[in-house]
Design a protein around this motif. Structure first.
Motif, PDB file in Angstrom:
ATOM      1  N   GLN A  41       0.833  -1.200   0.000  1.00  0.00           N
ATOM      2  CA  GLN A  41       0.000   0.000   0.000  1.00  0.00           C
ATOM      3  C   GLN A  41       0.870   1.254   0.000  1.00  0.00           C
ATOM      4  OE1 GLN A  41      -2.294   1.199   3.506  1.00  0.00           O
ATOM      5  NE2 GLN A  41      -4.170   0.932   2.324  1.00  0.00           N
ATOM      6  N   ARG A  42       1.950   1.201   0.741  1.00  0.00           N
ATOM      7  CA  ARG A  42       2.876   2.337   0.802  1.00  0.00           C
ATOM      8  C   ARG A  42       3.530   2.578  -0.560  1.00  0.00           C
ATOM      9  NH1 ARG A  42       4.867   6.357   1.000  1.00  0.00           N
ATOM     10  NH2 ARG A  42       6.437   7.270   2.353  1.00  0.00           N
ATOM     11  N   ASP A  43       3.910   1.509  -1.257  1.00  0.00           N
ATOM     12  CA  ASP A  43       4.522   1.647  -2.582  1.00  0.00           C
ATOM     13  C   ASP A  43       3.560   2.307  -3.567  1.00  0.00           C
ATOM     14  OD1 ASP A  43       6.799   0.333  -1.653  1.00  0.00           O
ATOM     15  OD2 ASP A  43       6.070  -1.638  -2.278  1.00  0.00           O
ATOM     16  N   ILE A  44       2.306   1.873  -3.544  1.00  0.00           N
ATOM     17  CA  ILE A  44       1.313   2.412  -4.475  1.00  0.00           C
ATOM     18  C   ILE A  44       1.092   3.896  -4.212  1.00  0.00           C
ATOM     19  CG2 ILE A  44      -1.097   2.265  -5.213  1.00  0.00           C
ATOM     20  CD1 ILE A  44      -0.988  -0.729  -4.445  1.00  0.00           C
ATOM     21  N   ALA A  45       0.924   4.252  -2.941  1.00  0.00           N
ATOM     22  CA  ALA A  45       0.693   5.655  -2.596  1.00  0.00           C
ATOM     23  C   ALA A  45       1.868   6.524  -3.019  1.00  0.00           C
ATOM     24  CB  ALA A  45       0.443   5.784  -1.096  1.00  0.00           C
ATOM     25  N   LEU A  46       3.077   6.009  -2.870  1.00  0.00           N
ATOM     26  CA  LEU A  46       4.261   6.781  -3.245  1.00  0.00           C
ATOM     27  C   LEU A  46       4.329   6.980  -4.754  1.00  0.00           C
ATOM     28  CD1 LEU A  46       6.757   8.141  -2.043  1.00  0.00           C
ATOM     29  CD2 LEU A  46       8.003   5.994  -2.364  1.00  0.00           C
ATOM     30  N   GLN A  47       3.981   5.954  -5.525  1.00  0.00           N
ATOM     31  CA  GLN A  47       4.023   6.079  -6.981  1.00  0.00           C
ATOM     32  C   GLN A  47       2.949   7.020  -7.514  1.00  0.00           C
ATOM     33  OE1 GLN A  47       4.661   2.727  -9.520  1.00  0.00           O
ATOM     34  NE2 GLN A  47       5.738   1.539  -7.955  1.00  0.00           N
ATOM     35  N   LEU A  48       1.882   7.208  -6.758  1.00  0.00           N
ATOM     36  CA  LEU A  48       0.834   8.131  -7.201  1.00  0.00           C
ATOM     37  C   LEU A  48       1.324   9.574  -7.235  1.00  0.00           C
ATOM     38  CD1 LEU A  48      -2.378   6.769  -5.425  1.00  0.00           C
ATOM     39  CD2 LEU A  48      -1.760   6.601  -7.838  1.00  0.00           C
ATOM     40  N   THR A  49       2.393   9.865  -6.524  1.00  0.00           N
ATOM     41  CA  THR A  49       2.922  11.228  -6.531  1.00  0.00           C
ATOM     42  C   THR A  49       3.795  11.500  -7.751  1.00  0.00           C
ATOM     43  OG1 THR A  49       4.851  10.579  -5.197  1.00  0.00           O
ATOM     44  CG2 THR A  49       2.881  11.279  -4.011  1.00  0.00           C
ATOM     45  N   ASP A  50       4.024  10.479  -8.581  1.00  0.00           N
ATOM     46  CA  ASP A  50       4.826  10.635  -9.796  1.00  0.00           C
ATOM     47  C   ASP A  50       3.944  10.336 -11.003  1.00  0.00           C
ATOM     48  OD1 ASP A  50       6.610  10.658 -11.872  1.00  0.00           O
ATOM     49  OD2 ASP A  50       7.942   9.112 -11.053  1.00  0.00           O
ATOM     50  N   PRO A  51       3.486  11.358 -11.736  1.00  0.00           N
ATOM     51  CA  PRO A  51       2.543  11.145 -12.844  1.00  0.00           C
ATOM     52  C   PRO A  51       3.092  10.286 -13.976  1.00  0.00           C
ATOM     53  CG  PRO A  51       2.665  13.468 -12.227  1.00  0.00           C
ATOM     54  CD  PRO A  51       3.786  12.776 -11.529  1.00  0.00           C
ATOM     55  N   SER A  52       4.393  10.040 -14.005  1.00  0.00           N
ATOM     56  CA  SER A  52       4.970   9.270 -15.106  1.00  0.00           C
ATOM     57  C   SER A  52       4.872   7.763 -14.890  1.00  0.00           C
ATOM     58  CB  SER A  52       6.441   9.656 -15.303  1.00  0.00           C
ATOM     59  OG  SER A  52       7.215   9.290 -14.161  1.00  0.00           O
ATOM     60  N   THR A  53       4.514   7.322 -13.696  1.00  0.00           N
ATOM     61  CA  THR A  53       4.466   5.887 -13.417  1.00  0.00           C
ATOM     62  C   THR A  53       3.167   5.285 -13.948  1.00  0.00           C
ATOM     63  OG1 THR A  53       3.410   6.180 -11.252  1.00  0.00           O
ATOM     64  CG2 THR A  53       5.827   6.230 -11.328  1.00  0.00           C
ATOM     65  N   PRO A  54       3.198   4.009 -14.353  1.00  0.00           N
ATOM     66  CA  PRO A  54       1.956   3.348 -14.785  1.00  0.00           C
ATOM     67  C   PRO A  54       0.892   3.338 -13.695  1.00  0.00           C
ATOM     68  CG  PRO A  54       3.874   2.056 -15.436  1.00  0.00           C
ATOM     69  CD  PRO A  54       4.379   3.143 -14.542  1.00  0.00           C
ATOM     70  N   VAL A  55       1.317   3.230 -12.443  1.00  0.00           N
ATOM     71  CA  VAL A  55       0.358   3.239 -11.337  1.00  0.00           C
ATOM     72  C   VAL A  55      -0.401   4.565 -11.313  1.00  0.00           C
ATOM     73  CG1 VAL A  55       0.143   3.270  -8.820  1.00  0.00           C
ATOM     74  CG2 VAL A  55       1.595   1.562  -9.923  1.00  0.00           C
ATOM     75  N   ALA A  56       0.317   5.673 -11.428  1.00  0.00           N
ATOM     76  CA  ALA A  56      -0.327   6.989 -11.399  1.00  0.00           C
ATOM     77  C   ALA A  56      -1.208   7.198 -12.624  1.00  0.00           C
ATOM     78  CB  ALA A  56       0.730   8.086 -11.306  1.00  0.00           C
ATOM     79  N   LYS A  57      -0.734   6.797 -13.793  1.00  0.00           N
ATOM     80  CA  LYS A  57      -1.518   7.011 -15.013  1.00  0.00           C
ATOM     81  C   LYS A  57      -2.846   6.265 -14.952  1.00  0.00           C
ATOM     82  CE  LYS A  57       2.392   7.915 -18.090  1.00  0.00           C
ATOM     83  NZ  LYS A  57       3.175   7.434 -19.255  1.00  0.00           N
ATOM     84  N   ASN A  58      -2.837   5.066 -14.406  1.00  0.00           N
ATOM     85  CA  ASN A  58      -4.072   4.285 -14.343  1.00  0.00           C
ATOM     86  C   ASN A  58      -4.990   4.760 -13.221  1.00  0.00           C
ATOM     87  OD1 ASN A  58      -4.102   1.560 -16.168  1.00  0.00           O
ATOM     88  ND2 ASN A  58      -2.009   2.211 -15.738  1.00  0.00           N
ATOM     89  N   ILE A  59      -4.454   4.878 -12.015  1.00  0.00           N
ATOM     90  CA  ILE A  59      -5.306   5.234 -10.880  1.00  0.00           C
ATOM     91  C   ILE A  59      -5.785   6.676 -10.984  1.00  0.00           C
ATOM     92  CG2 ILE A  59      -5.323   5.595  -8.381  1.00  0.00           C
ATOM     93  CD1 ILE A  59      -3.582   3.130  -8.094  1.00  0.00           C
ATOM     94  N   LEU A  60      -4.884   7.610 -11.283  1.00  0.00           N
ATOM     95  CA  LEU A  60      -5.299   9.009 -11.388  1.00  0.00           C
ATOM     96  C   LEU A  60      -6.146   9.236 -12.638  1.00  0.00           C
ATOM     97  CD1 LEU A  60      -2.137  10.995 -10.212  1.00  0.00           C
ATOM     98  CD2 LEU A  60      -4.021  10.026  -8.875  1.00  0.00           C
ATOM     99  N   GLY A  61      -5.872   8.473 -13.703  1.00  0.00           N
ATOM    100  CA  GLY A  61      -6.702   8.593 -14.903  1.00  0.00           C
ATOM    101  C   GLY A  61      -8.146   8.209 -14.623  1.00  0.00           C
TER     102      GLY A  61
END
Length: 354
Positions: A246-266
């Motif tokens: 959960q901590r890894d996912i939350a941290l990647q959300l702060t970087d818009p270039s990561t696949p995690v951020a693109k999918n979840i924030l999208g």
């Protein structure tokens, strides 16, 4: 001394000796009998004690099993405050950079029924899922991100999806036991079962009617945004969360270039746009951003959708003066830009001639 007396004297020691020899044997036999009876009593006592212990152990297991079925909490814990802090740090510029994340819209318009409103009269966001479901685990991330733009969670436990299903142990939140506050919408979540498949919650009569009419096959996850839009099934690939805490996912959300951020924030931006339709573009700080307005223009609208609240232009005064003095004071403000435009135009033309 007579012969008979002699014989009696000679026999007495023999009799006494026989008696003395018999007494120890009788004592030994009596001791053996007492030992056997004591052992038998001890044996039955030991058997009884063993049965009592076994019964107590079985009863304890039954009690614990009943408690875990009635109130399963072992798979649920408080979310790390740092995770919630990372979610709060997602800035508007990061949302803007992601936009739709190049994802297709997961939203389907609902055009045949009035708006769904919650107990406080605000538009209702209805969630239907289960803790064991890996697709629900993935969907909760954009739901939490989107809802956090309209309110806040004061309680949001963490959990993981089932370890025997697809995408096992996907890190996520759970809405079972969550507490959400918002000035713009009501949140009504239902988590059917925990990660072990034990029953957790059931829908109300009204929620069951929604599921029966809009989600007749009972698919999870299922979202109903004020009876204006629905989401049925996964909105993105849960595989991108594999192996991440959960901590890894939350941290990647702060970087818009990561696949995690693109999918979840999208997906969160799509959900945000749908919520803004339901709230008539309130709050303006969220709904009037260019990327949310862009997504809204791509969405079909229900005839029951409220009319957006007009936003006053920041370039015009809130109240125009009606007196002659007020109009005179306003004239220089109107004329000055025209003179500036002509001056800049003449200077540009002069430079061209040179």
């Amino acid at each position: 001394m007579s012969h008979s007396s002699t014989n009696s004297l000679s026999k007495r020691p023999q009799t006494e000796s026989r008696l003395r020899g018999t007494a120890p044997r009788q004592t030994q036999r009596a001791g053996r009998r007492r030992g056997v009876s004591v052992w038998r009593a001890y044996r039955w006592w030991l058997v009884g004690l063993t049965l009592v212990v076994i019964g107590a152990i079985v009863g304890l297991f039954l009690l614990l099993g009943h408690q875990s079925t009635a109130n399963p909490t072992s798979s649920r814990s408080a979310t790390d405050p740092q995770v919630l802090n990372d979610l709060a740090l997602i800035s508007d510029s990061q949302f803007s950079k992601v936009g739709t994340g190049n994802l297709s819209s997961p939203l389907r318009v609902i055009a045949d029924r009035p708006m769904l409103r919650g107990p406080t009269g605000k538009p209702e966001f209805f969630y239907w899922g289960a803790e064991f479901c890996p697709y629900c685990a993935a969907e909760r991330w954009p739901v939490v991100v989107a809802l956090s733009r309209f309110g806040s969670f004061s309680k949001l436990p963490e959990t993981t999806s089932s370890d025997t299903d697809a995408y096992p142990n996907t890190a996520t939140f759970t809405f079972h036991g969550s507490v959400y506050q918002s000035n713009y919408l009501d949140f009504a979540p239902v988590e059917l079962e925990d990660r072990e498949g034990h029953p957790l919650e059931g829908p109300t009569v009204e929620e069951q009617q929604i599921i029966g009419s809009l989600n007749p096959d009972g698919s999870i996850p299922f979202l109903d945004i004020a009876n204006l839009y629905l989401v049925r099934g996964q909105s993105y690939d849960p595989g991108i969360l594999t192996g991440l805490s959960q901590r890894d996912i939350a941290l990647q959300l702060t970087d818009p270039s990561t696949p995690v951020a693109k999918n979840i924030l999208g997906v969160a931006n799509y959900l945000t746009a749908a919520i803004c339709v339901a709230t008539a573009d309130q709050p303006a700080s969220v709904c009037n951003t260019s990327y949310i307005q862009f997504i809204q223009r791509q969405l079909p609208r229900s005839p029951y959708a409220p009319t957006p609240t007009p936003t006053p232009s920041a370039s015009l005064p809130s109240a125009l003066p009606t007196t002659a003095l007020g109009l005179i004071m306003l004239l220089p403000t109107v004329r000055r830009p025209q003179r500036d435009v002509r001056r800049h135009t003449s200077q540009y033309q002069a430079r061209k001639k040179c």
